[in-house]
Structure formats: C-alpha cells, structure tokens
Design a protein around this motif. Structure first.
Motif, PDB file in Angstrom:
ATOM      1  N   MET A  78       0.985  -1.340  -0.004  1.00 48.70           N
ATOM      2  CA  MET A  78      -0.058  -0.142  -0.054  1.00 48.70           C
ATOM      3  C   MET A  78       0.748   1.341  -0.200  1.00 48.70           C
ATOM      4  SD  MET A  78      -3.130  -0.947   0.753  1.00 48.70           S
ATOM      5  CE  MET A  78      -3.734   0.679   1.251  1.00 48.70           C
ATOM      6  N   ASP A  79       1.881   1.218   0.604  1.00 51.85           N
ATOM      7  CA  ASP A  79       2.966   2.312   0.805  1.00 51.85           C
ATOM      8  C   ASP A  79       3.284   2.949  -0.453  1.00 51.85           C
ATOM      9  OD1 ASP A  79       2.714   1.788   3.463  1.00 51.85           O
ATOM     10  OD2 ASP A  79       4.714   0.969   3.509  1.00 51.85           O
ATOM     11  N   LYS A  80       2.950   4.195  -0.621  1.00 51.10           N
ATOM     12  CA  LYS A  80       3.552   5.071  -1.910  1.00 51.10           C
ATOM     13  C   LYS A  80       4.835   5.214  -1.740  1.00 51.10           C
ATOM     14  CE  LYS A  80      -0.519   7.221  -3.622  1.00 51.10           C
ATOM     15  NZ  LYS A  80      -1.320   8.729  -3.544  1.00 51.10           N
ATOM     16  N   VAL A  81       5.331   5.645  -0.689  1.00 42.31           N
ATOM     17  CA  VAL A  81       6.845   5.986  -0.284  1.00 42.31           C
ATOM     18  C   VAL A  81       7.181   4.726   1.073  1.00 42.31           C
ATOM     19  CG1 VAL A  81       8.165   7.404   1.072  1.00 42.31           C
ATOM     20  CG2 VAL A  81       6.335   8.387  -0.247  1.00 42.31           C
ATOM     21  N   LEU A  82       8.260   4.436   0.697  1.00 45.94           N
ATOM     22  CA  LEU A  82       8.872   3.173   1.620  1.00 45.94           C
ATOM     23  C   LEU A  82       9.343   4.126   2.982  1.00 45.94           C
ATOM     24  CD1 LEU A  82      10.697   0.895  -0.652  1.00 45.94           C
ATOM     25  CD2 LEU A  82       8.463   0.488   0.531  1.00 45.94           C
ATOM     26  N   PHE A  83       9.021   3.398   4.056  1.00 46.98           N
ATOM     27  CA  PHE A  83       9.548   4.309   5.532  1.00 46.98           C
ATOM     28  C   PHE A  83      10.677   3.361   5.924  1.00 46.98           C
ATOM     29  CE2 PHE A  83       4.885   4.485   5.238  1.00 46.98           C
ATOM     30  CZ  PHE A  83       4.917   5.851   5.112  1.00 46.98           C
ATOM     31  N   TRP A  84      11.470   4.114   6.625  1.00 49.81           N
ATOM     32  CA  TRP A  84      13.241   3.622   7.041  1.00 49.81           C
ATOM     33  C   TRP A  84      12.923   2.977   8.258  1.00 49.81           C
ATOM     34  CZ3 TRP A  84      16.796   4.184   3.882  1.00 49.81           C
ATOM     35  CH2 TRP A  84      18.056   4.116   4.206  1.00 49.81           C
ATOM     36  N   ARG A  85      12.270   1.660   8.015  1.00 54.82           N
ATOM     37  CA  ARG A  85      12.080   0.742   9.316  1.00 54.82           C
ATOM     38  C   ARG A  85      11.846  -0.640   9.022  1.00 54.82           C
ATOM     39  NH1 ARG A  85       5.790  -0.381  10.601  1.00 54.82           N
ATOM     40  NH2 ARG A  85       6.182  -1.097  12.747  1.00 54.82           N
ATOM     41  N   ASP A  86      12.307  -1.414   9.638  1.00 53.29           N
ATOM     42  CA  ASP A  86      12.040  -2.848   9.664  1.00 53.29           C
ATOM     43  C   ASP A  86      11.219  -3.245  10.962  1.00 53.29           C
ATOM     44  OD1 ASP A  86      13.550  -3.252   7.141  1.00 53.29           O
ATOM     45  OD2 ASP A  86      15.318  -3.444   8.170  1.00 53.29           O
ATOM     46  N   PHE A  87      10.578  -4.446  10.588  1.00 49.99           N
ATOM     47  CA  PHE A  87       9.817  -4.595  11.850  1.00 49.99           C
ATOM     48  C   PHE A  87       9.627  -5.931  11.988  1.00 49.99           C
ATOM     49  CE2 PHE A  87       6.393  -4.132   8.658  1.00 49.99           C
ATOM     50  CZ  PHE A  87       5.599  -5.301   8.865  1.00 49.99           C
ATOM     51  N   LEU A  88       9.385  -6.379  13.325  1.00 51.05           N
ATOM     52  CA  LEU A  88       9.100  -7.898  13.686  1.00 51.05           C
ATOM     53  C   LEU A  88       7.694  -7.612  14.429  1.00 51.05           C
ATOM     54  CD1 LEU A  88       9.561 -10.926  13.752  1.00 51.05           C
ATOM     55  CD2 LEU A  88      11.049 -10.462  15.742  1.00 51.05           C
ATOM     56  N   LYS A  89       6.612  -8.368  14.253  1.00 50.00           N
ATOM     57  CA  LYS A  89       5.317  -8.520  14.911  1.00 50.00           C
ATOM     58  C   LYS A  89       4.982  -9.863  15.494  1.00 50.00           C
ATOM     59  CE  LYS A  89       3.565  -4.153  13.063  1.00 50.00           C
ATOM     60  NZ  LYS A  89       2.242  -3.417  12.437  1.00 50.00           N
ATOM     61  N   ILE A  90       4.980  -9.755  16.733  1.00 49.06           N
ATOM     62  CA  ILE A  90       4.422 -11.433  17.241  1.00 49.06           C
ATOM     63  C   ILE A  90       3.395 -11.237  18.219  1.00 49.06           C
ATOM     64  CG2 ILE A  90       5.619 -13.235  18.406  1.00 49.06           C
ATOM     65  CD1 ILE A  90       8.394 -11.746  18.408  1.00 49.06           C
ATOM     66  N   VAL A  91       2.384 -12.336  17.994  1.00 50.85           N
ATOM     67  CA  VAL A  91       1.130 -12.414  18.982  1.00 50.85           C
ATOM     68  C   VAL A  91       1.706 -13.212  20.021  1.00 50.85           C
ATOM     69  CG1 VAL A  91      -0.801 -13.193  18.832  1.00 50.85           C
ATOM     70  CG2 VAL A  91      -0.318 -11.956  16.988  1.00 50.85           C
ATOM     71  N   VAL A  92       1.479 -12.682  21.125  1.00 47.77           N
ATOM     72  CA  VAL A  92       1.881 -13.792  22.423  1.00 47.77           C
ATOM     73  C   VAL A  92       0.641 -13.992  23.311  1.00 47.77           C
ATOM     74  CG1 VAL A  92       4.478 -12.659  22.211  1.00 47.77           C
ATOM     75  CG2 VAL A  92       2.733 -11.389  23.528  1.00 47.77           C
ATOM     76  N   HIS A  93      -0.355 -13.401  23.053  1.00 44.56           N
ATOM     77  CA  HIS A  93      -1.555 -13.850  23.810  1.00 44.56           C
ATOM     78  C   HIS A  93      -2.731 -13.744  22.830  1.00 44.56           C
ATOM     79  CE1 HIS A  93      -4.365 -13.568  27.409  1.00 44.56           C
ATOM     80  NE2 HIS A  93      -3.388 -14.050  27.863  1.00 44.56           N
ATOM     81  N   PRO A  94      -3.782 -14.387  23.090  1.00 44.71           N
ATOM     82  CA  PRO A  94      -3.862 -15.369  24.158  1.00 44.71           C
ATOM     83  C   PRO A  94      -2.940 -16.584  23.648  1.00 44.71           C
ATOM     84  CG  PRO A  94      -5.898 -15.288  22.452  1.00 44.71           C
ATOM     85  CD  PRO A  94      -4.963 -14.117  22.196  1.00 44.71           C
ATOM     86  N   GLU A  95      -2.634 -16.974  22.581  1.00 43.60           N
ATOM     87  CA  GLU A  95      -1.592 -18.095  22.421  1.00 43.60           C
ATOM     88  C   GLU A  95      -0.265 -17.251  22.376  1.00 43.60           C
ATOM     89  OE1 GLU A  95      -1.833 -20.971  19.079  1.00 43.60           O
ATOM     90  OE2 GLU A  95      -3.954 -20.709  19.614  1.00 43.60           O
ATOM     91  N   HIS A 104       3.548 -17.174  20.873  1.00 48.03           N
ATOM     92  CA  HIS A 104       4.151 -17.360  19.526  1.00 48.03           C
ATOM     93  C   HIS A 104       5.677 -16.776  19.809  1.00 48.03           C
ATOM     94  CE1 HIS A 104       0.801 -18.894  17.185  1.00 48.03           C
ATOM     95  NE2 HIS A 104       0.183 -17.827  17.897  1.00 48.03           N
ATOM     96  N   SER A 105       6.630 -17.427  19.161  1.00 44.12           N
ATOM     97  CA  SER A 105       7.966 -16.966  19.290  1.00 44.12           C
ATOM     98  C   SER A 105       8.930 -17.546  18.065  1.00 44.12           C
ATOM     99  CB  SER A 105       8.724 -17.186  20.486  1.00 44.12           C
ATOM    100  OG  SER A 105       9.968 -16.777  20.536  1.00 44.12           O
ATOM    101  N   PRO A 106       9.605 -16.687  17.474  1.00 42.06           N
ATOM    102  CA  PRO A 106      10.581 -17.169  16.508  1.00 42.06           C
ATOM    103  C   PRO A 106      11.567 -18.236  17.074  1.00 42.06           C
ATOM    104  CG  PRO A 106      11.014 -14.829  16.736  1.00 42.06           C
ATOM    105  CD  PRO A 106       9.724 -15.174  17.540  1.00 42.06           C
ATOM    106  N   ASP A 107      11.953 -19.299  16.327  1.00 42.20           N
ATOM    107  CA  ASP A 107      13.001 -20.122  17.139  1.00 42.20           C
ATOM    108  C   ASP A 107      14.343 -19.547  17.422  1.00 42.20           C
ATOM    109  OD1 ASP A 107      11.108 -22.070  17.432  1.00 42.20           O
ATOM    110  OD2 ASP A 107      11.211 -22.628  15.458  1.00 42.20           O
ATOM    111  N   LYS A 108      14.732 -18.542  16.340  1.00 47.21           N
ATOM    112  CA  LYS A 108      16.083 -17.949  16.435  1.00 47.21           C
ATOM    113  C   LYS A 108      15.801 -16.458  16.815  1.00 47.21           C
ATOM    114  CE  LYS A 108      16.905 -20.239  12.226  1.00 47.21           C
ATOM    115  NZ  LYS A 108      17.263 -20.513  11.386  1.00 47.21           N
ATOM    116  N   PRO A 109      16.875 -15.996  17.330  1.00 51.07           N
ATOM    117  CA  PRO A 109      18.316 -16.376  18.111  1.00 51.07           C
ATOM    118  C   PRO A 109      17.611 -17.077  19.083  1.00 51.07           C
ATOM    119  CG  PRO A 109      17.870 -14.243  18.564  1.00 51.07           C
ATOM    120  CD  PRO A 109      16.689 -14.329  17.637  1.00 51.07           C
ATOM    121  N   PRO A 110      18.674 -17.995  19.817  1.00 50.60           N
ATOM    122  CA  PRO A 110      18.483 -18.794  20.896  1.00 50.60           C
ATOM    123  C   PRO A 110      17.710 -18.380  22.043  1.00 50.60           C
ATOM    124  CG  PRO A 110      20.721 -19.011  20.048  1.00 50.60           C
ATOM    125  CD  PRO A 110      20.084 -18.062  19.164  1.00 50.60           C
TER     126      PRO A 110
END
Ligand SMILES: O=C(O)CCC(=O)C(=O)O
Ligand SMILES: [Fe+2]
Length: 361
Positions: A143-160, A162-168
């Motif tokens: 959707m973005d017409k212009v890109l924003f200077w940001r990387d992100f990681l979003k994780i749902v942690v409740h009610p269930e 979740h977590s990436p397996d890495k880094p340890p």
C-alpha cells in the motif's frame, strides 16, 4: 551485472513474499544517499517541532503508587492517569514492575533477531496481518506510496504465545517480557477504568482480556544517510487499548499535541504509554488516542519495542454504555469487532487517525 541497491538483501525463500530490508540496504557500500523510493515529503513549512514546554510537561505516572500506594496516593494517581489520558493520550510510566535486566535482555534479543542472516529472517516475511509472526519493512509495502525507513517484527503472544525459534535466547526473553508487560497493562487499565468512574475491572471484563490480544512489535531504524528526507513511521494512532513502548536510548518518537510535534526524549528508564484507538472508543472520546510518528537519524541505530494491549479479537468494541446519555453524551462511535478493525487498518495506508474516523458517528 552489478547488484543495485534495491536488490541488496532481496531473498527468495520458500515462495514467501520477500523484500529488501532497510538493514540490508544500509549494509550496501553503494548507499550514499537516500533511494528515491524512501523520499517522504511533509508540509515541513507548516510544521512546528518542539521539545515539551516547561508549563505543559509530558505527564509522568508512578506505577508503584497505583498498586501499592496509600488510598490517598492511589486516588491521586488515578486522577493524574485520567488527566494524562484526556489531555495527552500519553504518559511516561516510572517505578513499574518490570526489571531493567528483563527489558535489556529483550532489547538485546531483538537486536540479535535483526542481526540474523536475511534468509533466516525472511522465513517470517510478508503475508497476512493476522499472521502470528511477521517480519517486514516499511509499513505495508503493497500500500505504501513511499517506503518508510524501518524494519519490523510483530509477534502475537496472547491469548496464544508465539515466538521465532532464532536467535536462541529470544523465546525465553519474550516469554518473560510478555508476561510482565501484560500484567502491567491490566493494572493500568484497572486504574483507567476507575478514572472513568467505572468499576475497577470494567475494561478487563468487557474487553475480554482473559482471551485478550497482545502483540509485541519491534521496530528497527538503522542510521539513514539523509534523515531529513525520510520517515521511520508516518503519523498514526495505534489499535488496541494501550501501547507500552520502550526504546534503546536513541530518540526519534514525536507526539502530536495541541498542533505541535513534541519530541519525546530518549530515556530508557521509563516506559512510554500510548492511549490507543479502542480506549478512545470505550471512553466515548473522553480519552484520545495520540497521533505519533518516528523520525530517523544518521547517527545511531534505534530500536523501539511496542506492546499492544488489546481486546480479544472477537470483542465488539463500543462506547461504555455506563458513560452514555442520549441527551448530553450520545455514542460517538459505532461498535466494531477488534478483528475487523485490524483488517480495516491493514487495508488502509497509515495516515493519522483515518481508521478511527471510519467508526466515528
Ligand atoms: O518507534 C517508535 O517510537 C514508535 C513506534 C510505533 O509507533 C509503533 O510501533 O506503533
Ligand atoms: Fe504506533
């Protein structure tokens, strides 16, 4: 053929939608100026950016007085909480129950995640707003017409959870930080319920926080070659009830307050708390979700970590009936399921309070 800056870091993995992260872009030796796709124009001539006024400082709330103060201290804190939500939609929280070491560990693990090889991160790339783990760049690349200077990681942690397996060490740090920040959010919402003249557990019960939605959103803003031309996150307000934000000691957050952009200083010893759209709806507009943005710098990498405390996805969020009066305070928002609100947000470009405006009567 030489690799162009826009191709750097573009990794194809498992047919998932891949993209060029800002981090990969900044690691390319060719990058000396801002790629045109990141050039963001504000009406900067009309804009006022300022530090907080001495006469109107950013509110500070002492959590320890809310949960362990004398009855008088608690009453005064609840009053201050209400005033902060009404006048700023934002406050700084001090003396809270999450230790510095838990917060530092979490920030270290977030750094370690972003430092994984691009191929490893792209395992979590793209796809749907409802995905429990989502690594991405900008805001909404389709959707973005212009890109924003940001990387992100979003994780749902409740009610269930979740977590990436890495880094340890990531899962362990995330487990602890999620648990502590959820408790903190619920305690604040008790005080906020009372500040509205509602039962202490009103918001917790009506928003079904037993199965409430909690999401951790980590933002990475690498140093930018021309920061005055770029934007980390454009002006927006957040979905959910509250957003608890910590950062790594590098500034960048600005709040829109009385028509001015106010710089929020970079202290890492407090949590920054935003009133979000659903709290504005529940309070029937008494408390305002705050419009904010993140600007970038050419000096240091900034990390911010937001915890979204939100109703369960199936909850229809509407103004508290107890606050309404047909004559003097009629409902100012229609009810909408949280899940539908999130979908609506994802199908719109980030732009001030444009999503909230869609549920305004
Ligand atoms: O990085 C910041 O200061 C703001 C982040 C933010 O607004 C968000 O994640 O919703
Ligand atoms: Fe935000």
């Amino acid at each position: 053929m030489a690799t162009t800056a826009s191709e750097v870091g573009k990794v194809q993995s498992n047919n998932r939608k891949s993209f060029t992260s800002v981090k990969a872009l900044t690691e390319s030796p060719e990058l000396t100026s801002l790629p045109p796709s990141y050039t963001y124009t504000t009406n900067s001539d009309d804009e006022i950016v300022a530090d907080p006024d001495e006469d109107d400082p950013i509110p500070v709330i002492d959590y320890s007085l809310l949960v362990a103060g004398t009855p008088d201290q608690r009453a005064k804190t609840i009053q201050d909480l209400g005033k902060a939500c009404e006048e700023w939609g934002f406050f700084m929280l001090i003396n809270y129950s999450v230790s510095k070491s838990i917060m530092e560990k979490m920030v270290d693990e977030v750094f370690a995640f972003f430092n994984l090889r691009e191929e490893e991160k792209q395992e979590y790339a793209g796809k749907d707003v409802m995905d429990p783990i989502r690594y991405g760049t900008s805001s909404n690349v389709s959707m973005d017409k212009v890109l924003f200077w940001r990387d992100f990681l979003k994780i749902v942690v409740h009610p269930e959870f979740h977590s990436p397996d890495k880094p340890p060490g990531f899962r362990e740090a995330l487990t602890e930080y999620s648990r502590r920040s959820w408790k903190l959010g619920k305690d604040l919402l008790k005080g906020i319920s009372e500040s509205l003249g509602l039962e202490v557990n009103y918001i917790e019960d009506t928003m079904n926080l037993d199965s409430g939605f909690q999401m951790i959103a980590a933002n990475l803003y690498p140093p930018c070659p021309q920061p005055e031309l770029a934007m980390g996150i454009p002006p927006h307000s957040d979905h959910g009830l509250l957003n608890l934000l910590m950062q790594n000691g590098v500034s960048g957050l600005q709040l829109l307050h009385n028509g001015k952009w106010i710089n929020v200083s970079s202290t890492s010893s407090c949590l920054l708390v935003f009133v979000s759209d659903h709290l504005e709806v529940v309070s029937n507009g008494k408390y305002k979700s705050v419009v904010h943005r993140a600007v970038v710098s050419n000096k240091a990498t900034r990390i911010s970590l937001a915890v979204v405390i939100a109703p369960s996805l199936e909850t229809v969020v509407e103004p508290a009936k107890e606050l309404l009066d047909n004559q003097s305070n009629p409902a100012a928002y229609i009810g909408m399921k949280h899940r539908d609100y999130m979908q609506l947000q994802s199908s719109n470009r980030l732009n001030g309070k444009s999503v909230l405006d869609k549920v305004k009567i």
